[in-house]
Motif scaffolding. Structure first.
Motif, PDB file in Angstrom:
ATOM      1  N   GLY A  19       0.829  -1.195   0.000  1.00 43.11           N
ATOM      2  CA  GLY A  19       0.000   0.000   0.000  1.00 43.11           C
ATOM      3  C   GLY A  19       0.864   1.246   0.000  1.00 43.11           C
ATOM      4  N   GLN A  20       0.220   2.410   0.011  1.00 44.23           N
ATOM      5  CA  GLN A  20       0.956   3.670  -0.017  1.00 44.23           C
ATOM      6  C   GLN A  20       1.864   3.822   1.202  1.00 44.23           C
ATOM      7  OE1 GLN A  20       0.669   4.424  -3.311  1.00 44.23           O
ATOM      8  NE2 GLN A  20       0.714   6.542  -2.623  1.00 44.23           N
ATOM      9  N   THR A  21       1.378   3.416   2.367  1.00 44.05           N
ATOM     10  CA  THR A  21       2.190   3.514   3.582  1.00 44.05           C
ATOM     11  C   THR A  21       3.420   2.618   3.490  1.00 44.05           C
ATOM     12  OG1 THR A  21       0.215   3.992   4.910  1.00 44.05           O
ATOM     13  CG2 THR A  21       2.186   3.270   6.090  1.00 44.05           C
ATOM     14  N   ASP A  22       3.234   1.415   2.941  1.00 39.52           N
ATOM     15  CA  ASP A  22       4.369   0.494   2.775  1.00 39.52           C
ATOM     16  C   ASP A  22       5.443   1.110   1.884  1.00 39.52           C
ATOM     17  OD1 ASP A  22       3.074  -1.564   4.254  1.00 39.52           O
ATOM     18  OD2 ASP A  22       1.882  -2.044   2.483  1.00 39.52           O
ATOM     19  N   LEU A  23       5.013   1.710   0.775  1.00 43.11           N
ATOM     20  CA  LEU A  23       5.966   2.315  -0.153  1.00 43.11           C
ATOM     21  C   LEU A  23       6.716   3.465   0.505  1.00 43.11           C
ATOM     22  CD1 LEU A  23       3.837   2.380  -3.437  1.00 43.11           C
ATOM     23  CD2 LEU A  23       5.723   0.844  -2.884  1.00 43.11           C
ATOM     24  N   TYR A  24       5.994   4.238   1.311  1.00 38.49           N
ATOM     25  CA  TYR A  24       6.618   5.373   1.994  1.00 38.49           C
ATOM     26  C   TYR A  24       7.661   4.890   3.005  1.00 38.49           C
ATOM     27  CZ  TYR A  24       7.154   9.430   5.043  1.00 38.49           C
ATOM     28  OH  TYR A  24       7.674  10.457   5.793  1.00 38.49           O
ATOM     29  N   LEU A  25       7.314   3.854   3.761  1.00 40.62           N
ATOM     30  CA  LEU A  25       8.223   3.353   4.789  1.00 40.62           C
ATOM     31  C   LEU A  25       9.455   2.681   4.181  1.00 40.62           C
ATOM     32  CD1 LEU A  25       5.660   1.865   7.350  1.00 40.62           C
ATOM     33  CD2 LEU A  25       6.966   3.989   7.550  1.00 40.62           C
ATOM     34  N   LEU A  26       9.266   2.025   3.043  1.00 44.01           N
ATOM     35  CA  LEU A  26      10.393   1.356   2.393  1.00 44.01           C
ATOM     36  C   LEU A  26      11.341   2.344   1.727  1.00 44.01           C
ATOM     37  CD1 LEU A  26       8.555  -1.705   0.813  1.00 44.01           C
ATOM     38  CD2 LEU A  26      10.274  -1.777   2.632  1.00 44.01           C
ATOM     39  N   GLY A  27      10.810   3.499   1.345  1.00 43.11           N
ATOM     40  CA  GLY A  27      11.647   4.537   0.746  1.00 43.11           C
ATOM     41  C   GLY A  27      12.328   4.069  -0.527  1.00 43.11           C
ATOM     42  N   ARG A  28      13.640   4.255  -0.600  1.00 45.21           N
ATOM     43  CA  ARG A  28      14.398   3.896  -1.798  1.00 45.21           C
ATOM     44  C   ARG A  28      14.432   2.392  -2.053  1.00 45.21           C
ATOM     45  NH1 ARG A  28      19.782   7.813  -1.601  1.00 45.21           N
ATOM     46  NH2 ARG A  28      18.662   9.819  -1.695  1.00 45.21           N
ATOM     47  N   ASP A  29      14.136   1.612  -1.025  1.00 39.12           N
ATOM     48  CA  ASP A  29      14.146   0.157  -1.186  1.00 39.12           C
ATOM     49  C   ASP A  29      12.876  -0.359  -1.867  1.00 39.12           C
ATOM     50  OD1 ASP A  29      16.623  -0.063   0.052  1.00 39.12           O
ATOM     51  OD2 ASP A  29      15.719  -0.155   2.053  1.00 39.12           O
ATOM     52  N   ALA A  30      11.934   0.538  -2.137  1.00 39.65           N
ATOM     53  CA  ALA A  30      10.646   0.126  -2.712  1.00 39.65           C
ATOM     54  C   ALA A  30      10.665   0.196  -4.235  1.00 39.65           C
ATOM     55  CB  ALA A  30       9.525   0.997  -2.162  1.00 39.65           C
ATOM     56  N   ALA A  31      11.712  -0.304  -4.850  1.00 42.09           N
ATOM     57  CA  ALA A  31      11.777  -0.314  -6.312  1.00 42.09           C
ATOM     58  C   ALA A  31      10.782  -1.331  -6.865  1.00 42.09           C
ATOM     59  CB  ALA A  31      13.188  -0.656  -6.766  1.00 42.09           C
ATOM     60  N   LEU A  32       9.982  -0.898  -7.834  1.00 40.35           N
ATOM     61  CA  LEU A  32       8.976  -1.768  -8.434  1.00 40.35           C
ATOM     62  C   LEU A  32       9.434  -2.219  -9.815  1.00 40.35           C
ATOM     63  CD1 LEU A  32       5.709   0.204  -7.544  1.00 40.35           C
ATOM     64  CD2 LEU A  32       6.789  -1.660  -6.268  1.00 40.35           C
ATOM     65  N   GLU A  33       9.255  -3.493 -10.091  1.00 40.18           N
ATOM     66  CA  GLU A  33       9.575  -4.035 -11.407  1.00 40.18           C
ATOM     67  C   GLU A  33       8.306  -4.033 -12.251  1.00 40.18           C
ATOM     68  OE1 GLU A  33      11.354  -8.111 -13.494  1.00 40.18           O
ATOM     69  OE2 GLU A  33      11.230  -7.926 -11.300  1.00 40.18           O
ATOM     70  N   VAL A  34       8.373  -3.421 -13.423  1.00 41.74           N
ATOM     71  CA  VAL A  34       7.210  -3.324 -14.306  1.00 41.74           C
ATOM     72  C   VAL A  34       7.083  -4.593 -15.134  1.00 41.74           C
ATOM     73  CG1 VAL A  34       6.167  -2.028 -16.218  1.00 41.74           C
ATOM     74  CG2 VAL A  34       7.392  -0.817 -14.407  1.00 41.74           C
ATOM     75  N   ASN A  35       5.854  -5.051 -15.310  1.00 37.14           N
ATOM     76  CA  ASN A  35       5.582  -6.241 -16.117  1.00 37.14           C
ATOM     77  C   ASN A  35       6.196  -6.083 -17.512  1.00 37.14           C
ATOM     78  OD1 ASN A  35       4.138  -8.163 -17.890  1.00 37.14           O
ATOM     79  ND2 ASN A  35       2.838  -8.504 -16.112  1.00 37.14           N
ATOM     80  N   PRO A  36       6.912  -7.096 -18.009  1.00 32.70           N
ATOM     81  CA  PRO A  36       7.541  -7.004 -19.337  1.00 32.70           C
ATOM     82  C   PRO A  36       6.567  -6.643 -20.456  1.00 32.70           C
ATOM     83  CG  PRO A  36       8.350  -8.929 -18.162  1.00 32.70           C
ATOM     84  CD  PRO A  36       7.232  -8.369 -17.329  1.00 32.70           C
ATOM     85  N   LEU A  37       5.294  -7.029 -20.318  1.00 35.39           N
ATOM     86  CA  LEU A  37       4.298  -6.671 -21.333  1.00 35.39           C
ATOM     87  C   LEU A  37       4.119  -5.162 -21.422  1.00 35.39           C
ATOM     88  CD1 LEU A  37       1.555  -9.370 -20.632  1.00 35.39           C
ATOM     89  CD2 LEU A  37       2.944  -9.182 -22.707  1.00 35.39           C
ATOM     90  N   LEU A  38       4.335  -4.470 -20.305  1.00 35.11           N
ATOM     91  CA  LEU A  38       4.184  -3.017 -20.266  1.00 35.11           C
ATOM     92  C   LEU A  38       5.486  -2.294 -20.595  1.00 35.11           C
ATOM     93  CD1 LEU A  38       1.980  -2.646 -17.058  1.00 35.11           C
ATOM     94  CD2 LEU A  38       1.264  -2.276 -19.427  1.00 35.11           C
ATOM     95  N   LYS A  39       6.534  -3.058 -20.847  1.00 31.52           N
ATOM     96  CA  LYS A  39       7.829  -2.462 -21.177  1.00 31.52           C
ATOM     97  C   LYS A  39       8.279  -2.815 -22.590  1.00 31.52           C
ATOM     98  CE  LYS A  39      11.056  -2.577 -18.066  1.00 31.52           C
ATOM     99  NZ  LYS A  39      12.035  -3.114 -17.094  1.00 31.52           N
ATOM    100  N   GLY A  40       7.445  -3.549 -23.320  1.00 29.65           N
ATOM    101  CA  GLY A  40       7.812  -3.939 -24.680  1.00 29.65           C
ATOM    102  C   GLY A  40       8.937  -4.943 -24.732  1.00 29.65           C
TER     103      GLY A  40
END
Length: 206
Positions: A19-40
């Motif tokens: 959730g939004q709170t999780d992302l905030y608490l993780l800070g720079r460690d909250a890197a998200l990997e985008v689905n390959p279908l959305l990255k071509g």
């Protein structure tokens, strides 16, 4: 022998949902990997979702207008909210889903946000006269393309009609194909004044 399950497989049982709170608490460690279908990055497949019609042309040769991988998570880890911006429009599209945002959720949200919402008078006033004229021509073209099957099937000329409203999708002009997401924190910061792991830039083409 059991086949390995893809880490992008549809379902609600693969890893955490942040959730939004999780992302905030993780800070720079909250890197998200985008689905390959959305990255071509999927061989022999290019995401092409038509924002005006709400259909995908990626699998047109097979007669399929649905979005490939629509039930797959948009990111890993999955997140309950994704925010999208575009270099070609002033709006933010916010997608929310408690079990994790999917590719289909993203396409549906973009379609609804740009087709169902009208351009306000204040937004229209920010455009130059030339841009306003181009916007009106685009709106008329989109409107008449949708009406064409009703009159064009008989083979006679149907004069162009002016739509009674201007929609956000008309603002995009010819860039009506959504082809995926990209990450550009510098642009996000300049647009919004802040950045976050779940804010992405829409890739729109003509």
């Amino acid at each position: 022998m059991d086949r390995a399950v893809s880490r992008w497989a549809p379902g609600a049982s693969y890893g955490p949902v942040l959730g939004q709170t999780d992302l905030y608490l993780l800070g720079r460690d909250a890197a998200l990997e985008v689905n390959p279908l959305l990255k071509g990055e999927v061989p022999q497949y290019q995401m092409q979702f038509h924002v005006v019609t709400g259909f995908s042309s990626s699998n047109r040769n097979q007669g399929d207008t649905s979005v490939q991988g629509k039930d797959e998570p948009a990111t890993l880890p999955r997140v309950t909210q994704i925010i999208l911006i575009s270099r070609f429009s002033p709006w933010c599209t916010i997608i929310k889903k408690d079990t994790g945002v999917t590719i289909g959720d993203i396409c549906s949200a973009i379609y609804k946000d740009y087709v169902e919402h009208e351009i306000t008078d204040a937004e229209y006033a920010t455009l130059s006269q030339r841009a306003q004229d181009q916007l009106k021509r685009t709106a008329a073209q989109h409107f008449n393309n949708q009406m064409q099957p009703q009159g064009g099937q008989w083979g006679y000329y149907t004069p162009q009609q002016a739509p009674d409203r201007l929609r956000r999708v008309d603002w995009l002009r010819e860039r009506v194909y959504f082809e995926g997401l990209s990450k550009d924190d510098n642009y996000v910061q300049s647009r919004l004044g802040f950045k976050a792991p779940n804010i992405f830039v829409m890739d729109l083409t003509s």
